[in-house]
Design a protein around this motif. Sequence first.
Motif, PDB file in Angstrom:
ATOM      1  N   ASP A 162       0.790  -1.147   0.057  1.00  0.00           N
ATOM      2  CA  ASP A 162       0.011   0.106   0.048  1.00  0.00           C
ATOM      3  C   ASP A 162       0.910   1.210   0.188  1.00  0.00           C
ATOM      4  O   ASP A 162       0.413   2.163  -0.448  1.00  0.00           O
ATOM      5  CB  ASP A 162      -0.938  -0.083   1.404  1.00  0.00           C
ATOM      6  CG  ASP A 162      -1.842  -1.308   1.284  1.00  0.00           C
ATOM      7  OD1 ASP A 162      -2.729  -1.411   0.344  1.00  0.00           O
ATOM      8  OD2 ASP A 162      -1.588  -1.950   2.065  1.00  0.00           O
ATOM      9  N   LEU A 163       2.109   1.195   0.562  1.00  0.00           N
ATOM     10  CA  LEU A 163       2.616   2.326   0.509  1.00  0.00           C
ATOM     11  C   LEU A 163       4.462   1.848   0.818  1.00  0.00           C
ATOM     12  O   LEU A 163       4.709   0.992   1.385  1.00  0.00           O
ATOM     13  CB  LEU A 163       2.684   3.154   1.785  1.00  0.00           C
ATOM     14  CG  LEU A 163       3.414   4.184   2.370  1.00  0.00           C
ATOM     15  CD1 LEU A 163       3.164   5.436   1.365  1.00  0.00           C
ATOM     16  CD2 LEU A 163       3.274   4.937   3.753  1.00  0.00           C
ATOM     17  N   GLU A 189       4.635  17.437  -2.350  1.00  0.00           N
ATOM     18  CA  GLU A 189       3.725  16.461  -3.187  1.00  0.00           C
ATOM     19  C   GLU A 189       4.131  16.758  -4.543  1.00  0.00           C
ATOM     20  O   GLU A 189       4.200  17.841  -5.088  1.00  0.00           O
ATOM     21  CB  GLU A 189       2.350  16.643  -2.781  1.00  0.00           C
ATOM     22  CG  GLU A 189       1.564  15.640  -3.453  1.00  0.00           C
ATOM     23  CD  GLU A 189       0.114  15.717  -2.747  1.00  0.00           C
ATOM     24  OE1 GLU A 189      -0.974  15.505  -3.454  1.00  0.00           O
ATOM     25  OE2 GLU A 189       0.081  15.875  -1.566  1.00  0.00           O
ATOM     26  N   ARG A 223       5.903   3.917  -9.168  1.00  0.00           N
ATOM     27  CA  ARG A 223       4.809   4.840  -9.599  1.00  0.00           C
ATOM     28  C   ARG A 223       4.142   4.190 -10.633  1.00  0.00           C
ATOM     29  O   ARG A 223       2.820   4.351 -11.010  1.00  0.00           O
ATOM     30  CB  ARG A 223       5.258   6.069  -9.881  1.00  0.00           C
ATOM     31  CG  ARG A 223       4.623   7.198 -10.460  1.00  0.00           C
ATOM     32  CD  ARG A 223       5.168   8.530 -10.901  1.00  0.00           C
ATOM     33  NE  ARG A 223       4.200   9.503 -11.493  1.00  0.00           N
ATOM     34  CZ  ARG A 223       4.329   9.487 -13.080  1.00  0.00           C
ATOM     35  NH1 ARG A 223       5.068   8.677 -13.739  1.00  0.00           N
ATOM     36  NH2 ARG A 223       3.582  10.302 -13.871  1.00  0.00           N
ATOM     37  N   LYS A 226       1.297   2.093  -9.434  1.00  0.00           N
ATOM     38  CA  LYS A 226       0.466   2.854  -8.775  1.00  0.00           C
ATOM     39  C   LYS A 226       0.611   2.733  -7.331  1.00  0.00           C
ATOM     40  O   LYS A 226      -0.461   2.749  -6.683  1.00  0.00           O
ATOM     41  CB  LYS A 226      -0.919   2.492  -9.320  1.00  0.00           C
ATOM     42  CG  LYS A 226      -1.377   2.905 -10.866  1.00  0.00           C
ATOM     43  CD  LYS A 226      -2.619   2.484 -11.094  1.00  0.00           C
ATOM     44  CE  LYS A 226      -3.157   3.159 -12.344  1.00  0.00           C
ATOM     45  NZ  LYS A 226      -2.030   3.123 -13.470  1.00  0.00           N
ATOM     46  N   GLU A 228       1.870   4.480  -3.901  1.00  0.00           N
ATOM     47  CA  GLU A 228       2.481   5.625  -3.410  1.00  0.00           C
ATOM     48  C   GLU A 228       3.721   5.587  -2.692  1.00  0.00           C
ATOM     49  O   GLU A 228       3.921   4.683  -2.043  1.00  0.00           O
ATOM     50  CB  GLU A 228       1.354   6.422  -2.564  1.00  0.00           C
ATOM     51  CG  GLU A 228       1.616   7.814  -1.842  1.00  0.00           C
ATOM     52  CD  GLU A 228       0.350   8.131  -1.052  1.00  0.00           C
ATOM     53  OE1 GLU A 228       0.635   9.016  -0.165  1.00  0.00           O
ATOM     54  OE2 GLU A 228      -0.601   8.093  -1.564  1.00  0.00           O
ATOM     55  N   THR A 229       4.627   6.409  -2.876  1.00  0.00           N
ATOM     56  CA  THR A 229       5.979   6.506  -2.252  1.00  0.00           C
ATOM     57  C   THR A 229       6.364   8.043  -1.518  1.00  0.00           C
ATOM     58  O   THR A 229       6.107   8.752  -1.849  1.00  0.00           O
ATOM     59  CB  THR A 229       7.220   6.169  -3.564  1.00  0.00           C
ATOM     60  OG1 THR A 229       6.648   5.119  -4.348  1.00  0.00           O
ATOM     61  CG2 THR A 229       8.538   6.054  -2.975  1.00  0.00           C
ATOM     62  N   TRP A 230       6.953   7.652  -0.334  1.00  0.00           N
ATOM     63  CA  TRP A 230       7.405   8.709   0.535  1.00  0.00           C
ATOM     64  C   TRP A 230       8.880   8.532   0.635  1.00  0.00           C
ATOM     65  O   TRP A 230       9.445   7.382   0.803  1.00  0.00           O
ATOM     66  CB  TRP A 230       6.365   8.557   1.828  1.00  0.00           C
ATOM     67  CG  TRP A 230       4.985   8.817   1.958  1.00  0.00           C
ATOM     68  CD1 TRP A 230       4.183   9.035   0.925  1.00  0.00           C
ATOM     69  CD2 TRP A 230       4.158   8.845   3.062  1.00  0.00           C
ATOM     70  NE1 TRP A 230       3.034   9.125   1.347  1.00  0.00           N
ATOM     71  CE2 TRP A 230       2.968   8.878   2.416  1.00  0.00           C
ATOM     72  CE3 TRP A 230       4.450   8.528   4.619  1.00  0.00           C
ATOM     73  CZ2 TRP A 230       1.828   8.990   3.547  1.00  0.00           C
ATOM     74  CZ3 TRP A 230       3.461   8.514   5.099  1.00  0.00           C
ATOM     75  CH2 TRP A 230       2.106   8.592   4.823  1.00  0.00           C
ATOM     76  N   LYS A 252       5.947  13.335  -0.896  1.00  0.00           N
ATOM     77  CA  LYS A 252       4.873  12.155  -1.205  1.00  0.00           C
ATOM     78  C   LYS A 252       4.872  12.036  -2.613  1.00  0.00           C
ATOM     79  O   LYS A 252       4.297  13.351  -3.231  1.00  0.00           O
ATOM     80  CB  LYS A 252       3.620  12.670  -0.467  1.00  0.00           C
ATOM     81  CG  LYS A 252       2.648  11.748  -0.345  1.00  0.00           C
ATOM     82  CD  LYS A 252       1.330  12.161   0.009  1.00  0.00           C
ATOM     83  CE  LYS A 252       1.347  12.365   1.578  1.00  0.00           C
ATOM     84  NZ  LYS A 252       0.181  12.708   2.115  1.00  0.00           N
ATOM     85  N   ILE A 253       5.028  11.087  -3.445  1.00  0.00           N
ATOM     86  CA  ILE A 253       4.755  10.823  -4.822  1.00  0.00           C
ATOM     87  C   ILE A 253       3.620  10.041  -4.780  1.00  0.00           C
ATOM     88  O   ILE A 253       3.727   8.789  -4.472  1.00  0.00           O
ATOM     89  CB  ILE A 253       6.107  10.153  -5.444  1.00  0.00           C
ATOM     90  CG1 ILE A 253       7.217  11.051  -5.353  1.00  0.00           C
ATOM     91  CG2 ILE A 253       5.655   9.913  -6.930  1.00  0.00           C
ATOM     92  CD1 ILE A 253       8.533  10.701  -4.538  1.00  0.00           C
ATOM     93  N   LYS A 254       2.322  10.684  -5.142  1.00  0.00           N
ATOM     94  CA  LYS A 254       1.262   9.869  -5.371  1.00  0.00           C
ATOM     95  C   LYS A 254       1.180   8.773  -6.331  1.00  0.00           C
ATOM     96  O   LYS A 254       1.613   9.152  -7.349  1.00  0.00           O
ATOM     97  CB  LYS A 254       0.011  10.865  -5.524  1.00  0.00           C
ATOM     98  CG  LYS A 254      -0.124  11.698  -4.589  1.00  0.00           C
ATOM     99  CD  LYS A 254      -1.246  11.147  -3.402  1.00  0.00           C
ATOM    100  CE  LYS A 254      -1.723  12.124  -2.509  1.00  0.00           C
ATOM    101  NZ  LYS A 254      -2.702  11.676  -1.620  1.00  0.00           N
TER     102      LYS A 254
END
Length: 254
Positions: A162-163, A189, A223, A226, A228-230, A252-254
Amino acid sequence: MQKKKRILLKVGSNTLTKETDNISRGKIEDIANQIAKLKDSCEFVIVSSGAIAVAKQFVKLESKQSEVFVKQALASIGQPHLMRIYQEIFREYGLLSSQCLLSYSDFKKSESKTNIVNTINVLAHNNYIPIINENDTVATDEIQFGDNDKLAALTAVLLEVDLLIIATNTHGIYTKESFQDKHPQTILEVGDFDALKNEVVRSRSSHGSGGMKSKIEAVSLSRNAKIETWIVNGLEDNFITNALENKVPFTKIK
């Protein structure tokens, strides 16, 4: 039961050493403390560097071989010591841990990929935290460049996490102009990923083999899937929980 959020945490050598010449037990305690606090709502998979850094603390190898082979030997010596430190500290916080060594060839074979997913799912179901490192004795990719950034992204994609949290020694990615002016400002962001690439300053980490460029390359993989990466500052205490609560600046890269 509510499904737990699966988080892949990538921890590089600079974070684990707190930019010194020794592995920081305090930093591993910080990670364990945060995971223990979050274990009811999150399950963690860790991709950890640090085997070479551990070995360098007490071993000096003499060899006529190339530097890469010396680093592979150091990784072989340091990996069991690194795992012992993780297991000792995690046990103090009531956490169970396990070791998984992977190489890039594992991500190219469908059978290997299935085996990785099934094994890690069993571990997670039984509350074991997989601690993954590259199998440095047979592979050299991340030794030469990357410090496990790409390995973390490939694993995140394979496990459909998820992350993805990449812990580094900065408060995320800074704008190039502010970095050059020595007043770094975090890009909080990311909307335009191509524009982000132009902001990245080419640099290497002092103990690892990565740098921000390798993190951007890793983010491009997550990415595309799909995920999300912090990118967060792992040198700070409580860097995971503070990021989850938006108490600190990070990218934060959505």
